[in-house]
Every structure is written in structure tokens, then in C-alpha cells.
Design an enzyme around this catalytic site. Sequence first.
Site, PDB file in Angstrom:
ATOM      1  N   HIS A  39      46.542  88.500  58.292  1.00  0.00           N
ATOM      2  CA  HIS A  39      47.585  87.662  58.920  1.00  0.00           C
ATOM      3  C   HIS A  39      46.934  86.527  59.689  1.00  0.00           C
ATOM      4  O   HIS A  39      45.871  86.701  60.288  1.00  0.00           O
ATOM      5  CB  HIS A  39      48.528  88.473  59.799  1.00  0.00           C
ATOM      6  CG  HIS A  39      47.899  89.071  61.025  1.00  0.00           C
ATOM      7  ND1 HIS A  39      47.860  88.406  62.228  1.00  0.00           N
ATOM      8  CD2 HIS A  39      47.282  90.256  61.227  1.00  0.00           C
ATOM      9  CE1 HIS A  39      47.245  89.174  63.127  1.00  0.00           C
ATOM     10  NE2 HIS A  39      46.879  90.296  62.546  1.00  0.00           N
ATOM     11  N   ASP A  55      42.180  94.567  59.311  1.00  0.00           N
ATOM     12  CA  ASP A  55      42.968  94.140  60.475  1.00  0.00           C
ATOM     13  C   ASP A  55      42.932  95.221  61.541  1.00  0.00           C
ATOM     14  O   ASP A  55      43.897  95.454  62.240  1.00  0.00           O
ATOM     15  CB  ASP A  55      44.408  93.833  60.032  1.00  0.00           C
ATOM     16  CG  ASP A  55      45.267  93.279  61.161  1.00  0.00           C
ATOM     17  OD1 ASP A  55      44.709  92.714  62.111  1.00  0.00           O
ATOM     18  OD2 ASP A  55      46.507  93.423  61.095  1.00  0.00           O
ATOM     19  N   GLU A 103      52.793  88.703  61.540  1.00  0.00           N
ATOM     20  CA  GLU A 103      52.397  90.082  61.819  1.00  0.00           C
ATOM     21  C   GLU A 103      52.593  90.444  63.288  1.00  0.00           C
ATOM     22  O   GLU A 103      53.019  91.551  63.606  1.00  0.00           O
ATOM     23  CB  GLU A 103      50.922  90.303  61.431  1.00  0.00           C
ATOM     24  CG  GLU A 103      50.545  91.777  61.273  1.00  0.00           C
ATOM     25  CD  GLU A 103      50.056  92.443  62.554  1.00  0.00           C
ATOM     26  OE1 GLU A 103      49.980  93.673  62.566  1.00  0.00           O
ATOM     27  OE2 GLU A 103      49.747  91.731  63.540  1.00  0.00           O
ATOM     28  N   ASP A 154      48.749  84.576  61.951  1.00  0.00           N
ATOM     29  CA  ASP A 154      49.386  84.305  63.243  1.00  0.00           C
ATOM     30  C   ASP A 154      48.651  85.089  64.316  1.00  0.00           C
ATOM     31  O   ASP A 154      47.875  86.016  64.009  1.00  0.00           O
ATOM     32  CB  ASP A 154      50.869  84.681  63.223  1.00  0.00           C
ATOM     33  CG  ASP A 154      51.094  86.169  62.998  1.00  0.00           C
ATOM     34  OD1 ASP A 154      50.392  86.754  62.130  1.00  0.00           O
ATOM     35  OD2 ASP A 154      51.947  86.766  63.675  1.00  0.00           O
TER      36      ASP A 154
END
Lengths: 479, 479
Positions: free
Chosen positions: B96, B194, B165, B98
Site C-alpha cells: 500500500h 507489510d 490501507e 498510503d
Amino acid sequence: MSDKIVAHIEANQKKYVDRLAEAVGIPSVSGDASYRHHVFEMADWLANEFTKVGAQVTKRPLGKQEIQGETIDLPPALLGQIGNDPAKKTILVYGHFDVQPALKSDGWDSEPFKLVHDEATGRLYGRGSTDDKGPILGWLHVLEAHKELGLDLPVNLKFVFEGMEESGSEGLEELVVSEKNGFLAGVDAVCISDNYWLGTTKPCITHGLRGCAYFYLTVSGPARDLHSGVFGGVVHEPMTDLISIMSRLVTPEGKILIPGINEQVAPLTDAEREVYNVMDFSLEDINSATGSKTTISDDKVSMLMSRMRYPSLSLHGIEGAFAEPGAKTVIPAKVTGKFSIRMVPDMDGQKVIDAVKAYVEDEFKKLGSRNTIEFKHDSPGLPWVADPNVSAQAYQHWNYEAAFRATEKVYGVRPDLTREGGSIPITLTFADTLNCNVLLLPMGRSDDGAHSTNEKIDLSNYIKGTQLLGTYLYEVASA
Amino acid sequence: MSDKIVAHIEANQKKYVDRLAEAVGIPSVSGDASYRHHVFEMADWLANEFTKVGAQVTKRPLGKQEIQGETIDLPPALLGQIGNDPAKKTILVYGHFDVQPALKSDGWDSEPFKLVHDEATGRLYGRGSTDDKGPILGWLHVLEAHKELGLDLPVNLKFVFEGMEESGSEGLEELVVSEKNGFLAGVDAVCISDNYWLGTTKPCITHGLRGCAYFYLTVSGPARDLHSGVFGGVVHEPMTDLISIMSRLVTPEGKILIPGINEQVAPLTDAEREVYNVMDFSLEDINSATGSKTTISDDKVSMLMSRMRYPSLSLHGIEGAFAEPGAKTVIPAKVTGKFSIRMVPDMDGQKVIDAVKAYVEDEFKKLGSRNTIEFKHDSPGLPWVADPNVSAQAYQHWNYEAAFRATEKVYGVRPDLTREGGSIPITLTFADTLNCNVLLLPMGRSDDGAHSTNEKIDLSNYIKGTQLLGTYLYEVASA
């Protein structure tokens, strides 16, 4: 007061409403640095108005203040005087020209700083309309009426108007103490119009106020906010500890759980109970004021005593935790719970602080948490009563007698003698420093919404309240 | 992976750091409408970078979103592909672009959106450095190395990068489901980078995540905020009620008090206990990550199990109460307490919601308050485990074996097989929708401070982590 003055006040309603609109239009919010210039603007406006009606007005600087990380000037206090006749009594009047914050988005139906006159209900909506610009203008209009009619005041009048009442009255106590033998010398009694009727129909005179002690409990542990997925269940969370402690302070029925608080409350006498019994107050009054049916008790005397003669503890909020809309899953590293205790006779500020500190620290130890707690408090505002041994019919000081008679003349009814649940710490300062009688003579009603959205004053209270302040001065003179 | 690629990655460290600085410099905060254009900017930047290294990239719109009273476009997901050889395995990569909000005033030592390379410690500070821009750039650099060296990838690679996310992955689940037989057809296994190492020295592979259910308790009563002087002790205060209920959810030791929650947790087997026993993890790791000594237990296995295999309940905050610095004495009219429960196997989303609702409503009835409570929850993110019956040495799927071997080659150590306390709901969506094996292959360390102030990634993790991602693809190909 002569019928001529009464009639003059009656005839000038429109002008008084326009002037209130001007005053409300100045957003003199004392609690926000970015509004501070408006508090100065309000001081200038009032000084000018009172000067025009014959008062000698001084703007007294009160020093500086730390607010929101800035050091800025405190707004001045206005000291005013009209008349200096040794044959007359000297009455000191107090009021404040600052207001609580207000934004339309808080839930107001109209712009808070634009007075709206609802002709259908006779209500004047706007921040400060009842708290406390309306009452200050009441005094102004009494002076103006005398000037326009070419009459002398029946007393010497002094006034102290401040611009920091909604923000702890910073600087005012020092001023009162320092002017005890200066500007404030010779004051025979004090009259404050900064509270409200008990209900919505019957006027009252107020001879007592609860005090207020404000507390801060800070629980901290982790050096930074933590991810609740990674650390949830693994560490002692400051919020869990704080909420646990806050839940041990007061029950949902309002019972304070801190040992040593309720024990300090002055015992109830039969005479005092009778005072509550005869007061004009009903469940409907309070339900209308809260817009709900959420009283703890429906019994009139019980409600009145809870408000006037027993302490209460309110939980106000938590700083440092997630407070915005939406979802956030962080574990806050440091949270500060805030609560206040309304104090009544015979509670002692230091004893209250000691009791709270001991209890909070003990309860925290019981949690077995590895976080730490820090206890802080503001300097407590003490309760005030002009005379704790009152009964409904027997408060005999000439200042109170004058207020009683004035109310009977203007409203045609003998007012209730009440105590207020709220706090105006300067009241006690006036009483103790000037060593004279103090009374509260309210102008507005219980449902005016001071500090809340859609604050209003009824036009009839504004006009009759002005007549009341004037009549009171005449009754003082003849007392 | 060939030594040539390893050496190439080693040689390009400076370029990789500069590129991370570019990525961190785009404040792609998804949770704030006023930053939304930066999330779009980040999508454009990444699409361009991945296109330059040979991927076919599509920006897929995901519709609209209500945020802070506005309706705005969701950022697009990036769907990318490189290679389409039926003889090769197809790996789907997720990340992700963001980030969490960050302001220097939150307590950062440097500007959060300006990458700071501390040469002394080898740390790269900046919001998104480890969560999750560093790992996404790791994949980019693996592709770039192959392009620059004129080599083909050993697998077909697809990627899904999202920009929501940190704000509930809005729109992503629908996309995955709708592309099951489209863009996502033929995926053999999924690799997600992540999350983080368990400690700070030993790499790990992660095969499970806790889920998360988020709850809102709103207590309301009065129609407006009330003056605590006037109404304190007279009315049921929503804050008092809410704090009382919140205090009944979890003990300071982290024990969930809601009946029917702990009962749903899968029993612990000896084999599973052994997994925790051998993990490289210490009290010092967690104390260093929290910057404190606030663990509930000092026992390694107990701490690990609390994080990985038991539920937890965190109290996040209260909306509607006083949350700013300073003192305010109002009684808030309506307050919303927020808390979340981290869910583990075999907890069921609906059963958890039902248990919380029943308990909260029961406890509220016990208060005898005249206020009302309203219960709300978000759609729960369920827990995920790739295989609940693992032991430390016996996770046999080729995807995991490839990750084990790759880690051994790059770091010279067999990684721990861990579960994470946090939640990445899309993991379960991939596993269930694509019906294939999913693994988490973290790049950063436990003390990176994702979601916190001074977020960082160690340069060595960034570079070796890139080598790890590349090596993993080769190990997949030879599995």
C-alpha cells in the site's frame, strides 16, 4: 423608583434591543487568543457607553497571560463610578463582558454573534445576551434613564466589569485586593447580576454559590502511541488504567465515592430544608432546561439540594486520547482525565484536594499497573454563602431587604431565596476583601442556555430586569 | 538469485535511498480529505516508476467515499503485471502506498515527510519509510535490477498496490473478488511485505494475523451540553455512564470481561506452545519498542501468546467530551466511547458483536441511568492463519519453503515463523478468494514505529530486504 423612570425604560425597549445587538455583535470570547482583540474592543465599547451616561470610567490593565503557547495581554477591567455623595450609600456592581466560545456549527439555529429577536416568543438569541451582556446593559440603561430624565441616582454607584470571567477571572482577585482601600473604599454592599432564576416564571435572589475544584489525572507509560494490534494485550494501556480510576470517582447516581468529601458537608437543618420546600421549582423546569428527562431524582427538594447544598463530581473529558470522528486503533501513550468537584459549605479546598489525591493514588496502586499516574489540580474556587443560617423568610440584611422589596414592586411577587450550583469565585473575594454584604440579583431565566447553544434572554426579563436593577437602587437608598 | 543481482542491489543503495526520499516526500495520507490529492499523486508516481522498469500498470478507480462530510474519489488501486510465461509460477504481491497522518508537532524529531538518513545509526526516518513505501520500492528495485542487467524474472509477477490501507482498504475487497477470474486468474501464491520482524535482529515469516472489530458506544441524554455547576448532581451525566461501562470491558491486566469472548479462542496445543518457545524475542525488544517497562508479563511465551494468539481489547478514546488542553467544566450531552477487540481463531465476527452488544446493554441497564446508550460497530476484520496447525519446523507449503530458503540465503539464519498481533484484512480476502497460499515476508524491524512518531527503516533492512524479495522469487521458481 419613580413611575417616570419605569415608563422611560418601558418606552426605550427598541433602543435597548439595538444596543444589545451591538454588544452581542462583538465576539468577546476570552478563552481563545485569536478572539482576544474583540474582548478589548468590547471594553472600549462599554467604556464609551458608560462615559456617555455620566460615569467616570478607567480601563485598568491586568498584565499578561499565557494562552495556547502565546503570551498575550489580559483584557482590562473597567472601573467606573457615578456619584460621590457621603449622604448616600455606595453600591458596587459587578459584571463581565467576555463570553463563552460559540460557533454556529456547535448547533446554534442562528449566528451566535448576531442577535436574533424572535417576535413570536419574545426571545433575544445571541451569545452573551444573558451571560452577561444583558445585565451589564441593564445597569447602563438605568444610568441613561436618569441622565435623560435629568435625575440623580439615589446611591453612589461603582462598578467593576471584567473581561476574563469565562476564563478564570485572571487578574481580578489581585485587583480587588489592591483596590480595597483605593477605588473600592467605602462600598456598603455589592450587587452582582450574573446568574439566573431557578425556573422560568418566578424571580429569585441568590445568597450562595458552590465552589469548584478542578482536577487532572495523567496516566502515562509508553514513550509513544502504540499500535493496538502489536501491543494490545501485551502492555498496560494508560487508557484502561485511567478509565478504571475515573469510574471509581462517582456513581451514575451522582454519589461521590472519594472518602472524606461528603463528610465535610454542613449538616442540613429543618429551617434550611424549609427553604427548598417553598421554592418555585418543578421537574418541568429542569427537564425544559436540559431538553430531556434525565434527572437523578424527580423530587423537588432533593433536586434543589443536589444543586445548591451538596457537592457534585463531573467527568469532563480526556486529553490525549482519540477524540475525533471515525475509527482509530492506536493505544494512546499519555492520557489526562479531567473532572471537577462542586464544593459547598463546609468543604475546605485543601482537604478536598488531599482527599482526592490520596484516593486516586491508592486506587491506582490497586490496579497493579506499570504505568504511572500524575495528579494535578487548579487552585480551588471556594463556596460562598452570604449567610448559611437562612430560612425562607428571615434574611434580614438591608441589601437583601432592598432586593426583596424591589422584586416585589417590579414583579408583584416575593422572590425565592436561592443558592446557585455554579461558581462565581469573585463573589467570595468581594465578600471577604471588602467585608460587606453581597447579593446576586439575576436578570435571566433558568432556560436561557448560558454557556450552551442558542443562548437567549427574554425581552421581558431584559426590560423588567432593568427596572428591577433601578428599583433596587431606590430601595437601598430608603433602607 | 544470482550474485550479480545481489551485487547490483548492493551497488545501488544511494539511488534506492533517494527514491525512498521521493516517495516519503509525497504525504499520501488516506485518512484526511485534504491530503487525498497526494494519494493520487503517489499512485501516479508509482505507476510511472513501475512502468519504467517493464511492468504493465493499470490505475483502477474504486469509486467514491464519504469522509469528513465530503464525498470524494477513492484513490485508484494499481494493478501491475510483468511476465506471462505459462511455464513459470505466478506470484501476486500486495502493498500500500498510503500512510498514516503525521505532523512534526506530534513529537517527531524531524519533518515526517522529509526522509532523514541518519548515517551514524544507518536509519532512514520518515512517514511511510517502513509502512509500506520501503517494501513497495523493494519490489520496484528487484524489477529494475533485472531490467538493468538484461535478465528475465524467474516468475510471473502481478501486483496490487492500494492507497486506502490505513483507512479500511475501502473498495479493495470488491476489486479482488471481481478480478478473481480476471486480472487475478492464475495466481499461484501471494506474498505480502507489510509487517515487521518480531524483534530487531532476526528475520521472520508470518503466517497469521489477528482480526479487529471496532465498536462505538454512544451515551446521550440532555439535548445540549450542560453547566456542571447548575446541573452537576441533578442529572445523570452521559460521561459518568460511559466511563462506567468502558471500565467494565477490560481489566488493567488486559483480561477481557465480556462473557463469550475468551470462550471462542482456539485451545493451545503443545506443538503451538513450542513455536513461541523457540522464537527470537525478548523483554528488551518490547521495552525498546514501547520506550518503557510497561509489559503486563515479563515472560516471553506469555507476551508472544498475548500478541499472537489471544484477543485483546483497547480503549481508544471518547468523542464529544472535552479533549483539548486546559480546563472546561461542561457536562457533555452526548459522548461516544471507542474501543476495538483484536480477534483470533476461532472467534467469529458475528458472535463477538453479539456478545459485546448483549454485555454492554446489560451493564448499562444495571446503571439505572435515564440516559440512553447506542451500540454500533464496524464490519469486523477477521483473523487469518495460513495453517493453524503449525509447529516451528513443519510448515511445508512451497511458498513458505521458498521464503525460508531465501531468508537463510540473505540473512544466514532460519527465520522465526510468527503470527502478528495486527490486522491486514485483505490477507484473508486473498487467501479465501484466490484460494491459494499467502505469506507475509516483512522487510522492517519491530522498532520501526509504524503508525508512530519517528517512523524509520534501517538501511540494512531496506537493502537486504530488497535482496530477500528478489531471492524469494528465485526460490519460488525452483520449488
